[in-house]
Design an enzyme around this catalytic site. Sequence first.
Site, PDB file in Angstrom:
ATOM      1  N   GLY A  87       0.841  -1.217   0.000  1.00 37.10           N
ATOM      2  CA  GLY A  87       0.000   0.000   0.000  1.00 37.10           C
ATOM      3  C   GLY A  87       0.863   1.249   0.000  1.00 37.10           C
ATOM      4  CD  GLU A 119      -2.867   6.762   5.199  1.00 36.43           C
ATOM      5  OE1 GLU A 119      -2.853   5.515   5.123  1.00 36.43           O
ATOM      6  OE2 GLU A 119      -3.489   7.389   6.060  1.00 36.43           O
TER       7      GLU A 119
HETATM    8 MO1  MOS Z   1      -6.685   7.931   5.330  1.00 40.33          MO
HETATM    9  S1  MOS Z   1      -6.305   9.402   6.729  1.00 40.33           S
HETATM   10  O1  MOS Z   1      -6.851   6.583   6.297  1.00 40.33           O
HETATM   11  O2  MOS Z   1      -8.083   8.425   4.529  1.00 40.33           O
END
Ligand code: MOS
Length: 743
Positions: free
Chosen positions: A698, A701
Site C-alpha cells: 500500500g 500515505e
Molecule cells: Mo486515510 S487518513 O486513512 O483516509
Amino acid sequence: MSEKIIGAAKPRIDGPQKLTGRAKYSSDNNLPGMVYAYGVFSTIARGEITNIDTRVAKQSPGVIDIFHHNHFPKLYHTPSSMAQENKVDEVRLPFEDNKVYYAGQFVALVVADTFENARAAAYKVKVDYQKSAAIANLDQAVERNGSKMQKKSNHTRGNPEEAYGNAAKTIDATYYTPVETHNPMEMHATVAAWNDGKLTMYDTTQGVVNARNVYAKVFGLSPDRVEVLTPFLGSGFGSKLWPWPNAIAAAAAAREIGRPVQLVVPRQEMFTTTGHRPETRQRMRLGTDDAGRLVSLRHETIYTTSTVDQVDTYVESCGKMTQGLYSCDNLSVTHAAARTNRGTPTSMRAPGAAPGMFALESAMDEMAEQLGMDPLEFRRRNVSDTDESKGLPWSSNQIREAYDQAAERFGWAKRNPAIGSMREGNEIIGWGMASCNWEAIRRPCDARVSLRADGSAFASCATQDIGTGTYTIVAQAVSDVTGVPLEKIEVELGDSSYPSGPISGGSWATATTLPAIAAAGRKAIEVLKEYATSENGAFPDAKPEDLTFEDGQLKNTDGKSIGFAEVLKARQLASADGEAHTEGAPTETYAFRSFGAHFVEVRWDPGISNLRVSRVVSAIDVGRAINALTSRNQVEGAIVMGIGMARFEQTDYDHRDARPVNNNYAEYLVPVHADQPDVDVILLDYPDFKFNEFGARGIGEIGITGIPAAIANAVYHATGKRIRDLPITMDKLMDASASVKQA
Ligand code: MOS
C-alpha cells in the site's frame, strides 16, 4: 503471475469517464422530485440555543420545512465501533439537543425546492444563544482543564528516564503542529432517497460498507434496507472515512418530507463539522551514547480533541512510528487529549505519523548535529532490524537501501555540513533529510469475479476508488489471473451491496482488495472447469483437474485448448462466477511497515527572505507497486501535501471565540504549481510476499511522513534557524536573514 500487467504503467481505466463528465459524483445525482437542504450553522463555539425563530424563514420562497432540535425525528446512536464497521466521528446526532460544542455546528436545516431558496431561507433563521467561554486552542485547553492520557495508545519499555540520566548526549525539545483541514476538491455531499422503507444514499464516503452499517444503526433498519453508492470520489484525505452529521441529517429530512434530499456541506463548514488533523505539542527527549546509539527515547504528545461527546476517542498517535523505527531499549511514547471547542478531529493522511515524524525526524537531526555526525549516518546507526515494540521481525524492511539509493541520486555526499555554506548567486542552499515510515495493514475482504460469454471479465467489491486508481489495479489483478486484457474488464466498486470490501484508508485498500479479487478469479476458473467437463461441455471426457487455465484458455492434457468464451457458449451460459473471502495479514508472526527516505533541497534568499523547496528525492519501500503510474502519483501527491504541511497549511482559530478565521480556499494556503519542486521518486521493488501474494503493502500515505522534517532540517542547514513549529512561514525566518548575512 504475469509480470506484464502487475507493476505495469497503466493509465486509470476510469479516466475517460471523468474527463467526459460521465462520472457521477454524489451531488451530480438529480433524482425525480428531489429537493435541497442547506444548513444553519452555529455562530458560537460553546453554549446553548435558547430560541430558534423560523417564522420569517418559513415565508421565504420555496421553503418546505425547517428542522432543528425541537423539530426533528428521534434517531438511534450507532455503537461506533471500527471493528464492527459502524464507526462515526461524532456519536451525537444532529439536532439531538440545544447544546453547542463548536462553531459551525449544524443548528438547523432548511429544505426548499432549490439550492438557492434553501440557502436564502437559512440566512433568515434567527437563533438566540446563551454563550459560554469557549476553549480555542491547545494551550487554553491544557491550562484550564489539563489533558487526558490515552493509555491504550501508549507504549513503554526499559527505563527511559534512568537511561536519559546516564546518556552521553541528550536532546530535550518540543515541537508543535497546528490544525490542518482536509480540503478535497469534492465537498461532502449526500443525496438521500427513501423507497418503501429502503434508504438509498448517494454519499461521499471512503467506506460504503461502514456508512451503510452506520445508517442502518441510526435509522433502526436491517443493513439490507440501506444501500450506499459512491462510484466516484473527489478525494477525502480521511475526512470522508466515517459519516458526519450532514449525511444523517439529509437522510432524516428525506424520510420526514417524503422526497429525495440533496445536501452539500459548504466549504466553510468543512472547516468545522467534517473533521481536521488536530493540533499537537510533542516533547521529544533523546539520549545517546558517545558512538551515537540511542539509549533513551521519549515521545510525549498532547493533541486536541473536541468536547462533543465522551465517547469520542480519536487518538492522534504521533508516537506510533517512533516506537519501532529505531532500535532503543529504553523508550516510551504517550498520548494525551486536550478538549477544545472545535469540531471533532479525525484521521488525515498518515494520521499520527505525519505530525509525529516531524517531531521525531527533527529531533534526530538536532541530535546528529550535537554528535557532530552526518544525519544520514546517525539514522543508519539506529534503524531497527526488528519491531522492538512488538518483539516481531519485520516482514521486509529495505530502509538501508532506501537511504543508499536516495542519497546517491540526490548527491548527499557533496553536502557541506556547515550552516549557510552552500551558496549559488543570491541564494543559500540547504540540504536536509528524514526517514519516512507508515504501517502496512491488510484486512479481511470479499470479492466477486466473473468470466463472461462475450469474452469479457467482471469484478466487483464494496470498496471504492478515492481517486488513487483502485478501479485500475483491480482490473490489473483480474487480468493477471484470467488473462483477459484490461480493455475487456469491467470493474464495479462503490456500492455497499457488493461483496464486503475495505475503506479507502490507512493505505490498506490495495493490499486488502487484490488478494480477494485474485481468489475470486481463481474460483471463477474452477467453476468454468466444472462447466467444461459436464456431459454437454467443451471437454466432456475430461475431469476438472485435467484442465489447466492460461491466458483465457482452458487446455486439456492432450493439448486441446479452448477459450473461456467458447466454453461458456457451448453450454449457453452467461458467465462463470467466483466469489471469495480472504483474511487479513499474519500480525502475530510479523510486523508490517513500509519505509523510505526523503532528501530535500531548499533555496533561501536572505536578501528578500524568500524560501522555496527546490528539489526532493525520495526512495520508498512499499513492497511491490501494482501500477507504476498511479503508485508514483500517490507518492508525488503525498510529497506535495507534505510541502503544504511544512510551509503553508494551518487552520487559524480566533483565540477569543474559537471560530476558524481562514476557512476558505483564499486564506487556507496549500501548495500551487509555483511551489512545486522537481520531485524524483524511486520505488524500491522488494515484493513483500509475507504480506500477500502480490507483495504489495500500500502506498497512499507514507510519502507525506518525514517531508516536513526533511524541509525543516534543510531550512536549518541553510539558515541556522531551527523551526520547531509548523508551518515554516517567512516571519519565522526574518531574524535569520540578519544573522546569516553578517556571517
Ligand atoms: Mo486515510 S487518513 O486513512 O483516509
